[in-house]
Design a protein around this motif. Structure first.
Motif, mmCIF file in Angstrom:
data_model
loop_
_atom_site.group_PDB
_atom_site.id
_atom_site.type_symbol
_atom_site.label_atom_id
_atom_site.label_comp_id
_atom_site.label_asym_id
_atom_site.label_seq_id
_atom_site.Cartn_x
_atom_site.Cartn_y
_atom_site.Cartn_z
ATOM 1 N N VAL A 204 -25.104 -1.915 52.919
ATOM 2 C CA VAL A 204 -24.469 -2.338 51.669
ATOM 3 C C VAL A 204 -23.043 -1.807 51.589
ATOM 4 C CG1 VAL A 204 -24.582 -2.180 49.150
ATOM 5 C CG2 VAL A 204 -26.678 -2.523 50.475
ATOM 6 N N THR A 205 -22.828 -0.577 52.055
ATOM 7 C CA THR A 205 -21.480 -0.001 52.044
ATOM 8 C C THR A 205 -20.537 -0.806 52.937
ATOM 9 O OG1 THR A 205 -22.406 2.204 51.678
ATOM 10 C CG2 THR A 205 -20.137 2.088 52.479
ATOM 11 N N LEU A 206 -21.004 -1.138 54.142
ATOM 12 C CA LEU A 206 -20.174 -1.931 55.055
ATOM 13 C C LEU A 206 -19.902 -3.319 54.494
ATOM 14 C CD1 LEU A 206 -21.765 -0.957 58.499
ATOM 15 C CD2 LEU A 206 -19.584 -0.183 57.549
ATOM 16 N N GLU B 43 -40.154 -5.161 51.515
ATOM 17 C CA GLU B 43 -38.914 -5.694 50.933
ATOM 18 C C GLU B 43 -37.702 -4.887 51.375
ATOM 19 O OE1 GLU B 43 -40.953 -2.791 48.331
ATOM 20 O OE2 GLU B 43 -41.576 -4.765 49.063
ATOM 21 N N LEU B 44 -37.893 -3.584 51.624
ATOM 22 C CA LEU B 44 -36.786 -2.740 52.072
ATOM 23 C C LEU B 44 -36.268 -3.210 53.420
ATOM 24 C CD1 LEU B 44 -35.044 -0.125 51.906
ATOM 25 C CD2 LEU B 44 -36.943 1.068 53.004
ATOM 26 N N SER B 45 -37.189 -3.430 54.359
ATOM 27 C CA SER B 45 -36.789 -3.867 55.705
ATOM 28 C C SER B 45 -36.155 -5.252 55.675
ATOM 29 C CB SER B 45 -37.997 -3.871 56.639
ATOM 30 O OG SER B 45 -38.506 -2.572 56.823
ATOM 31 N N VAL B 46 -36.696 -6.157 54.853
ATOM 32 C CA VAL B 46 -36.187 -7.529 54.816
ATOM 33 C C VAL B 46 -34.792 -7.584 54.204
ATOM 34 C CG1 VAL B 46 -36.581 -9.834 53.885
ATOM 35 C CG2 VAL B 46 -38.501 -8.505 54.760
ATOM 36 N N ILE B 47 -34.599 -6.902 53.083
ATOM 37 C CA ILE B 47 -33.274 -6.889 52.452
ATOM 38 C C ILE B 47 -32.254 -6.221 53.362
ATOM 39 C CG2 ILE B 47 -31.937 -5.979 50.506
ATOM 40 C CD1 ILE B 47 -34.488 -6.271 48.797
ATOM 41 N N ALA B 48 -32.648 -5.110 53.985
ATOM 42 C CA ALA B 48 -31.741 -4.431 54.905
ATOM 43 C C ALA B 48 -31.376 -5.337 56.080
ATOM 44 C CB ALA B 48 -32.373 -3.139 55.413
ATOM 45 N N ALA B 49 -32.357 -6.037 56.629
ATOM 46 C CA ALA B 49 -32.088 -6.936 57.763
ATOM 47 C C ALA B 49 -31.116 -8.042 57.370
ATOM 48 C CB ALA B 49 -33.393 -7.539 58.273
ATOM 49 N N ALA B 50 -31.309 -8.615 56.171
ATOM 50 C CA ALA B 50 -30.424 -9.692 55.720
ATOM 51 C C ALA B 50 -28.996 -9.190 55.521
ATOM 52 C CB ALA B 50 -30.960 -10.298 54.424
ATOM 53 N N VAL B 51 -28.854 -8.027 54.876
ATOM 54 C CA VAL B 51 -27.514 -7.506 54.593
ATOM 55 C C VAL B 51 -26.831 -7.047 55.874
ATOM 56 C CG1 VAL B 51 -26.226 -5.729 53.342
ATOM 57 C CG2 VAL B 51 -28.158 -6.864 52.244
ATOM 58 N N GLY C 168 -27.268 -8.265 58.701
ATOM 59 C CA GLY C 168 -26.927 -9.474 59.448
ATOM 60 C C GLY C 168 -25.792 -10.285 58.871
ATOM 61 N N GLY C 169 -25.143 -9.808 57.811
ATOM 62 C CA GLY C 169 -23.955 -10.489 57.304
ATOM 63 C C GLY C 169 -24.139 -11.241 56.004
ATOM 64 N N THR C 170 -25.285 -11.070 55.334
ATOM 65 C CA THR C 170 -25.497 -11.712 54.040
ATOM 66 C C THR C 170 -24.911 -10.830 52.949
ATOM 67 O OG1 THR C 170 -27.532 -12.735 54.851
ATOM 68 C CG2 THR C 170 -27.202 -12.682 52.465
ATOM 69 N N SER C 171 -23.973 -11.379 52.189
ATOM 70 C CA SER C 171 -23.281 -10.595 51.172
ATOM 71 C C SER C 171 -24.089 -10.549 49.887
ATOM 72 C CB SER C 171 -21.900 -11.196 50.884
ATOM 73 O OG SER C 171 -21.297 -10.546 49.781
ATOM 74 N N LEU C 172 -24.247 -9.358 49.329
ATOM 75 C CA LEU C 172 -24.938 -9.213 48.054
ATOM 76 C C LEU C 172 -24.147 -9.833 46.903
ATOM 77 C CD1 LEU C 172 -26.291 -5.559 48.409
ATOM 78 C CD2 LEU C 172 -27.628 -7.664 48.445
ATOM 79 N N ALA C 173 -22.878 -10.129 47.147
ATOM 80 C CA ALA C 173 -22.068 -10.811 46.132
ATOM 81 C C ALA C 173 -22.378 -12.298 46.075
ATOM 82 C CB ALA C 173 -20.579 -10.600 46.420
ATOM 83 N N GLN D 223 -16.099 -7.155 52.096
ATOM 84 C CA GLN D 223 -15.717 -8.053 51.007
ATOM 85 C C GLN D 223 -14.357 -7.681 50.429
ATOM 86 O OE1 GLN D 223 -17.281 -10.818 50.251
ATOM 87 N NE2 GLN D 223 -18.900 -10.386 51.724
ATOM 88 N N ARG D 224 -14.090 -6.384 50.310
ATOM 89 C CA ARG D 224 -12.790 -5.952 49.771
ATOM 90 C C ARG D 224 -11.653 -6.311 50.719
ATOM 91 N NH1 ARG D 224 -15.914 -1.471 48.053
ATOM 92 N NH2 ARG D 224 -15.315 -0.265 49.907
#
Length: 407
Positions: free
Chosen positions: A395-397, A335-343, A345-350, A402-403
């Motif tokens: 996540v920081t980027l 799950e760590l690799s998948v979530i990191a890959a999605a984020v 790649g431009g998927t916003s956690l918001a 987003q800001r």
């Protein structure tokens, strides 16, 4: 009253807008190229070889299969922490079926094992989605519980025992000795992919021109299509450059890579061309507005989690077949690799924003990091540290992006 077009303020942004290039995708491509060059130098030229790139493509497959489902989950302002455990649980279940139920090495036994595993993953995903949608429990809590439940479930299925070996037919899913399609078939697949790219680019160009939408010049579009076709050609050449150790003939494209490409293509079509895909992004952008517009958000949430569970089960089949065994540790920290890959790649956690192609590139980036660290023989503890730092950086980027967009 005329609408005012937003004009990019900086020269790089204006150039990217004129070229019709997504800046985040370009950044991903450059980052992957930089990582490959760095690891190739550190490993003395081992990283960029046909053998390692072939292995890298297989290693990318499980994350690449799951990441498009994670994009939909995150776009809907949810998260799924259980996918690694679902991968391990369904993989163990398929191993038990393959060895203890469908004991003969037949194609129908392997397909039935896979089908039952996918149904199990779909059911698990839909159960978790129902819990989130109907009971209102945050997805973080539901899937965190799922992470613990299904990791324990994998152990309980066999009392902690490893189940092996699997039938040779089922092992094809993992890209083993018989898990590739050979040189001629790989060229055939490459031609089909190239034809699909040309048809899609031409169709999109003509549709945008008819509707009066901003479009690249014909020369620039021709150049972009040419670069894409060159990448497809290079990919097929690399896959065919790695010989089969038994016959010396080209191994060609691995089966798990074909599965990954097919899943990515289908999910891109779902997002871009179906009502379901539009509803997912509409809900992520404004859940209340989506409800008022008549979208069945409960069913939408259940389906998205169901798709995620089924893709995790497909990744479980690939991983289990590749290992030729059902083990209790399969899928740990996936799950760590998948979530990191999605984020990355431009998927916003918001929520509301996501990219399947970007997530696919993110999967390649994460797999490249892991592959390079393995070649450098870094301890697993350091590999986890690096992956965690990459996730924090992503996540920081995303927060910074987003800001800036909100200003």
């Amino acid at each position: 009253m005329q609408s005012v077009k937003t004009v990019p303020t900086t020269p790089p942004k204006r150039l990217l807008a004129q070229l019709g290039i997504d800046g985040r995708l370009l950044f991903m491509v450059l980052a992957i190229a930089g990582i490959w060059i760095a690891f190739n130098l550190l490993t003395g030229g081992v990283f960029i070889t046909s053998r390692n790139l072939w292995n890298l493509s297989v290693q990318t497959a499980s994350v690449g299969v799951m990441v498009s489902g994670m994009v939909l989950v995150i776009v809907m302002r949810n998260i799924d922490l259980s996918i690694g455990s679902i991968l391990g649980f369904t993989g163990m279940a398929m191993a038990v079926l393959n060895i203890r139920v469908f004991t003969e090495d037949t194609w129908w036994g392997a397909l039935l094992t896979l089908a039952l595993g996918l149904l199990l993953g779909l059911g698990i995903g839909m159960l978790q989605g129902t819990w989130v949608a109907l009971l209102g429990v945050p997805s973080f809590i539901v899937t965190l519980g799922g992470l613990l439940i299904f990791r324990g479930g994998a152990w309980l299925l066999t009392s902690g025992q490893t189940v092996a070996p699997l039938t040779e037919t089922f092992q094809i899913l993992g890209g083993g000795l018989n898990g590739s399609i050979g040189g001629p078939a790989s060229w055939g697949v490459g031609v089909l992919i190239a034809a699909a790219i040309v048809w899609t680019d031409l169709r999109n160009y003509q549709q945008r021109a008819r509707r009066g939408l901003p479009n690249r010049s014909a020369t620039l579009q021709f150049a972009f299509t040419g670069v894409t076709l060159a990448l497809v050609l290079a990919f097929v050449l690399v896959m065919n450059s790695y010989p089969d150790p038994r016959s010396g003939l080209p191994r060609g494209m691995p089966v798990p890579v074909l599965i990954m490409l097919a899943v990515t293509a289908i999910m891109m079509w779902v997002v871009r061309a179906t009502r379901f895909g539009r509803y997912v992004f509409a809900y992520g952008g404004n859940p209340e507005a989506a409800r008022l517009a008549g979208i069945n958000t409960t069913r939408l949430t259940i389906l998205v989690f169901g798709i995620m569970g089924m893709l995790a089960a497909l990744a479980g089949a690939i991983q289990t077949a590749r290992l030729n065994a059902g083990t209790n540790s399969t899928g740990t920290l996936a799950e760590l690799s998948v979530i990191a890959a999605a984020v990355i790649g431009g998927t916003s956690l918001a929520g509301g924003t996501g990219s399947i192609p970007g997530a696919f590139l993110g999967a390649i980036l994460m797999a490249s990091l892991i592959n390079g660290m393995l070649l450098l023989d870094l301890p697993s503890a350091w590999q986890n540290v690096v992956q965690g730092l990459v996730l924090m950086l992503a996540v920081t980027l995303d927060g910074i992006f987003q800001r800036r967009r909100a200003k």
